[in-house]
Design a protein around this motif. Structure first.
Motif, mmCIF file in Angstrom:
data_model
loop_
_atom_site.group_PDB
_atom_site.id
_atom_site.type_symbol
_atom_site.label_atom_id
_atom_site.label_comp_id
_atom_site.label_asym_id
_atom_site.label_seq_id
_atom_site.Cartn_x
_atom_site.Cartn_y
_atom_site.Cartn_z
ATOM 1 N N ILE A 48 -3.297 -14.266 4.923
ATOM 2 C CA ILE A 48 -3.744 -13.884 3.587
ATOM 3 C C ILE A 48 -5.213 -14.246 3.491
ATOM 4 C CG2 ILE A 48 -3.539 -14.303 1.103
ATOM 5 C CD1 ILE A 48 -0.599 -14.885 1.537
ATOM 6 N N GLY A 49 -6.021 -13.341 2.961
ATOM 7 C CA GLY A 49 -7.441 -13.608 2.789
ATOM 8 C C GLY A 49 -7.719 -14.204 1.423
ATOM 9 N N LEU A 50 -8.699 -15.093 1.373
ATOM 10 C CA LEU A 50 -9.003 -15.823 0.138
ATOM 11 C C LEU A 50 -10.500 -15.786 -0.145
ATOM 12 C CD1 LEU A 50 -7.861 -17.680 -2.109
ATOM 13 C CD2 LEU A 50 -8.363 -19.617 -0.595
ATOM 14 N N VAL A 86 6.132 -19.835 -7.332
ATOM 15 C CA VAL A 86 5.883 -18.394 -7.383
ATOM 16 C C VAL A 86 4.936 -18.123 -8.540
ATOM 17 C CG1 VAL A 86 6.891 -16.101 -7.655
ATOM 18 C CG2 VAL A 86 8.162 -17.879 -6.436
ATOM 19 N N ASP A 87 3.781 -17.562 -8.240
ATOM 20 C CA ASP A 87 2.833 -17.252 -9.311
ATOM 21 C C ASP A 87 1.930 -16.106 -8.890
ATOM 22 O OD1 ASP A 87 1.217 -18.467 -7.467
ATOM 23 O OD2 ASP A 87 0.312 -19.902 -8.848
ATOM 24 N N THR A 88 1.001 -15.764 -9.770
ATOM 25 C CA THR A 88 0.076 -14.663 -9.515
ATOM 26 C C THR A 88 -1.299 -15.211 -9.183
ATOM 27 O OG1 THR A 88 1.251 -13.119 -10.966
ATOM 28 C CG2 THR A 88 -1.059 -12.637 -10.506
ATOM 29 N N GLN A 89 -1.850 -14.736 -8.068
ATOM 30 C CA GLN A 89 -3.187 -15.139 -7.640
ATOM 31 C C GLN A 89 -3.912 -13.933 -7.075
ATOM 32 O OE1 GLN A 89 -3.003 -18.661 -5.041
ATOM 33 N NE2 GLN A 89 -0.956 -19.052 -5.858
ATOM 34 N N VAL A 90 -5.229 -13.957 -7.150
ATOM 35 C CA VAL A 90 -6.033 -12.884 -6.571
ATOM 36 C C VAL A 90 -6.286 -13.215 -5.111
ATOM 37 C CG1 VAL A 90 -8.241 -11.694 -6.603
ATOM 38 C CG2 VAL A 90 -7.104 -12.276 -8.762
ATOM 39 N N VAL A 91 -5.800 -12.355 -4.229
ATOM 40 C CA VAL A 91 -5.921 -12.580 -2.779
ATOM 41 C C VAL A 91 -6.224 -11.258 -2.087
ATOM 42 C CG1 VAL A 91 -4.443 -14.631 -2.679
ATOM 43 C CG2 VAL A 91 -3.408 -12.346 -2.548
ATOM 44 N N ASN A 92 -6.483 -11.347 -0.786
ATOM 45 C CA ASN A 92 -6.726 -10.165 0.036
ATOM 46 C C ASN A 92 -5.485 -9.862 0.849
ATOM 47 O OD1 ASN A 92 -9.937 -9.344 0.233
ATOM 48 N ND2 ASN A 92 -9.584 -11.430 -0.480
ATOM 49 N N VAL A 93 -4.895 -8.691 0.603
ATOM 50 C CA VAL A 93 -3.619 -8.310 1.212
ATOM 51 C C VAL A 93 -3.638 -6.817 1.566
ATOM 52 C CG1 VAL A 93 -2.219 -10.063 0.049
ATOM 53 C CG2 VAL A 93 -2.676 -7.887 -1.100
ATOM 54 N N ARG A 94 -2.623 -6.397 2.331
ATOM 55 C CA ARG A 94 -2.464 -4.965 2.627
ATOM 56 C C ARG A 94 -2.323 -4.172 1.327
ATOM 57 N NH1 ARG A 94 -3.784 -3.654 7.917
ATOM 58 N NH2 ARG A 94 -2.243 -4.417 9.426
ATOM 59 N N ASN A 95 -2.863 -2.979 1.345
ATOM 60 C CA ASN A 95 -2.761 -2.106 0.181
ATOM 61 C C ASN A 95 -1.314 -1.660 -0.069
ATOM 62 O OD1 ASN A 95 -3.683 -0.296 -1.923
ATOM 63 N ND2 ASN A 95 -3.440 1.363 -0.439
ATOM 64 N N ASN A 96 -0.669 -1.121 0.955
ATOM 65 C CA ASN A 96 0.739 -0.700 0.854
ATOM 66 C C ASN A 96 1.034 0.092 -0.419
ATOM 67 O OD1 ASN A 96 1.488 -1.755 3.329
ATOM 68 N ND2 ASN A 96 2.054 -3.749 2.481
ATOM 69 N N GLY A 97 0.186 1.087 -0.689
ATOM 70 C CA GLY A 97 0.425 1.982 -1.807
ATOM 71 C C GLY A 97 -0.090 1.504 -3.150
ATOM 72 N N THR A 98 -0.649 0.307 -3.225
ATOM 73 C CA THR A 98 -1.115 -0.233 -4.509
ATOM 74 C C THR A 98 -2.220 0.623 -5.099
ATOM 75 O OG1 THR A 98 -0.587 -2.445 -3.696
ATOM 76 C CG2 THR A 98 -1.955 -2.295 -5.669
ATOM 77 N N LEU A 99 -3.221 0.942 -4.279
ATOM 78 C CA LEU A 99 -4.271 1.879 -4.683
ATOM 79 C C LEU A 99 -3.989 3.187 -3.945
ATOM 80 C CD1 LEU A 99 -7.436 -0.444 -4.522
ATOM 81 C CD2 LEU A 99 -5.939 0.048 -6.477
ATOM 82 N N GLY A 122 -12.544 -9.424 3.919
ATOM 83 C CA GLY A 122 -11.711 -8.224 3.990
ATOM 84 C C GLY A 122 -11.566 -7.704 5.404
ATOM 85 N N ILE A 123 -12.678 -7.661 6.139
ATOM 86 C CA ILE A 123 -12.652 -7.151 7.514
ATOM 87 C C ILE A 123 -11.897 -8.099 8.421
ATOM 88 C CG2 ILE A 123 -14.108 -6.603 9.500
ATOM 89 C CD1 ILE A 123 -16.253 -5.660 7.470
ATOM 90 N N VAL A 124 -12.175 -9.397 8.309
ATOM 91 C CA VAL A 124 -11.509 -10.382 9.168
ATOM 92 C C VAL A 124 -10.008 -10.413 8.881
ATOM 93 C CG1 VAL A 124 -11.342 -12.827 9.756
ATOM 94 C CG2 VAL A 124 -13.590 -11.773 9.438
ATOM 95 N N THR A 125 -9.631 -10.375 7.609
ATOM 96 C CA THR A 125 -8.211 -10.374 7.252
ATOM 97 C C THR A 125 -7.517 -9.136 7.795
ATOM 98 O OG1 THR A 125 -8.641 -11.664 5.253
ATOM 99 C CG2 THR A 125 -6.572 -10.450 5.333
ATOM 100 N N ARG A 126 -8.174 -7.990 7.696
ATOM 101 C CA ARG A 126 -7.568 -6.759 8.235
ATOM 102 C C ARG A 126 -7.360 -6.881 9.741
ATOM 103 N NH1 ARG A 126 -8.393 -0.514 6.707
ATOM 104 N NH2 ARG A 126 -7.208 0.345 8.425
ATOM 105 N N ALA A 127 -8.330 -7.425 10.455
ATOM 106 C CA ALA A 127 -8.185 -7.580 11.901
ATOM 107 C C ALA A 127 -7.023 -8.504 12.235
ATOM 108 C CB ALA A 127 -9.481 -8.126 12.495
ATOM 109 N N LEU A 128 -6.871 -9.582 11.479
ATOM 110 C CA LEU A 128 -5.765 -10.517 11.705
ATOM 111 C C LEU A 128 -4.417 -9.852 11.427
ATOM 112 C CD1 LEU A 128 -7.329 -13.716 10.128
ATOM 113 C CD2 LEU A 128 -6.602 -13.493 12.514
ATOM 114 N N LEU A 129 -4.329 -9.118 10.341
ATOM 115 C CA LEU A 129 -3.082 -8.430 10.009
ATOM 116 C C LEU A 129 -2.757 -7.361 11.049
ATOM 117 C CD1 LEU A 129 -3.509 -8.105 6.145
ATOM 118 C CD2 LEU A 129 -1.787 -9.477 7.331
#
Length: 419
Positions: A161-163, A312-325, A147-154
């Motif tokens: 995308i974090g996995l 195109v499908d649904t997968q659990v990944v680490n992404v920006r929140n962008n209002g999701t929570l 989560g931290i590394v992905t945020r720094a990259l973004l």
């Protein structure tokens, strides 16, 4: 189609190669470039990887490189799986916090911050080099703390995308308990990397998690190392990492009298490298399952197939929140089901989160923001601030003491802290 793997000398890599070989019809890679500065280790892992591919009849070519800018050139995707400092540093992550009465874990608490301090600058340097030679490549981060590394990259503007393998692990285990195919199970997985809960498990639109907890509660509880009574109280299945929060003091007592996980993993790695050196071995060894990272290859293949292959499908990944929570800033990085395609990953709508979970998510997310600042800013006061924000530390004297201990233990990997 070319994939570059930074940290290609990892003992994890044959797991990844095995997945690409088995699923080559789904994701037909022409080249996998393994990048690692450790030439001897890289040669062993590459040889093992080539034998796996040849045994399965897969025509993908393995190449080896010492420098990121050479190996990643013209790659369609780059997977980063680094461990800065190796198992020696991990041992410190797991033991230094114990001196202050805090849990010792490589991705959670003070140990996780130590790992982030070492790792974030290195990964950002890798990503900058990738951007020069493969500007359109997707960067898939499997490097902890994800989560931290992905945020720094973004934050630095990279296509990232974090996995993590936690969600796919639950999907596979639930499917096995119910004797159905994994693809039939979809999860309501919510939280941050290594801070998640399975709130539902759907088969044909029906939530079967209550059935799972009723029939297999003790077995599931054993897997996540938490009391079954707690699972029934919560009505969800927490990830294993929630034990560090829900049973912090008990975990500390255990850790004080048992060898670190790094010690055990180091021995497994030594044995694996001896196996990889045997030219007659051409299949993923059973011992690799003890290294961790179960279903890692399946998760990576699924993600890359959507990013590169157009599915195109649904997968659990680490992404920006962008209002999701709604209780988190848009810039936060969350771990939830998302719709993944060539354009990237867009978080799916998430049902309101119980305050019991939302409070902890918000607290740890704030810490992660401060952890990125500390890793990039390189100053003791920033380290103290991050530790002060973490719910497993949270006391001023303890945060200051831990900051000094963490910095002292990691000076070799922190240019800004060099004596």
């Amino acid at each position: 189609m070319k994939l570059a793997v930074v940290g290609g000398g990892s003992t994890y890599t044959p797991e990844l190669i095995d997945g690409f070989a088995r699923l080559r019809e789904v994701l037909p890679l022409t080249e996998i470039a393994l990048i690692d500065p450790d030439a001897d280790r890289l040669a062993l892992v590459a040889g093992m990887s080539e034998r796996i591919l040849r045994r399965t009849g897969c025509s993908t070519r393995i190449t080896t490189w010492a420098a990121v800018e050479d190996g990643a050139r013209a790659a369609d995707a780059v997977l980063i799986q680094l461990r800065v400092g190796g198992q020696v540093a991990r041992h410190l992550d797991e033991t230094v916090p114990l001196t202050c009465g805090c849990v010792g874990q490589e991705t959670t608490g003070a140990g996780g911050l130590a790992m982030a301090l070492r790792t974030v600058p290195v990964v950002l340097d890798v990503a900058a080099k990738v951007a020069e030679v493969a500007p359109d490549a997707w960067i898939v981060d499997f490097t902890n703390p994800v989560g931290i590394v992905t945020r720094a990259l973004l934050d630095a503007g990279h296509r990232t995308i974090g996995l993590c393998n936690v969600a796919i692990g639950f999907q596979r285990r639930f499917a096995a308990l119910l004797d159905v195919e994994p693809a039939q199970v979809s999860l309501d997985h919510v939280g941050l990397n290594h801070l998640t809960w399975e709130r539902a498990a759907y088969i044909d639109g029906v939530d079967v998690l209550p059935e799972l907890l009723a029939k297999y509660g003790p077995e599931i509880a054993e897997q996540v190392v938490l009391p079954v009574s707690l699972l029934h109280l919560l009505g969800v299945v927490p990830s294993y990492y929630l034990r560090y929060f829900y049973e912090h003091d008990a975990v500390v007592r255990e850790q004080l009298v048992t060898p670190s996980r790094a010690s055990a993993v180091s021995e497994v790695e030594r044995k694996l490298l001896r196996i990889y050196a045997d030219p007659t071995v051409d299949a993923k060894p059973e011992l690799l399952g003890k290294r961790g990272g179960a279903f890692y290859s399946e998760a990576a293949v699924a993600l890359l197939t959507s990013l590169l292959g157009g599915r195109v499908d649904t997968q659990v990944v680490n992404v920006r929140n962008n209002g999701t929570l709604p209780f988190l800033p848009d810039a936060a990085v969350i771990e939830v089901p998302a719709t993944v395609s060539r354009d990237g990953a867009v978080p799916n709508a998430v049902a309101p989160v119980d305050p019991l979970f939302a409070g902890l998510i918000a607290n740890v997310s704030a810490y992660e923001e401060l952890a990125v600042r500390a890793a990039i800013g390189g100053a003791e006061d920033l380290v103290v601030r991050a530790l002060l924000a973490h719910p497993l530390v949270g006391q001023a004297d303890k945060a200051a003491d831990l900051a000094r201990r963490v910095i002292d233990a990691n000076r070799a990997h922190l240019p800004w802290a060099a004596a």
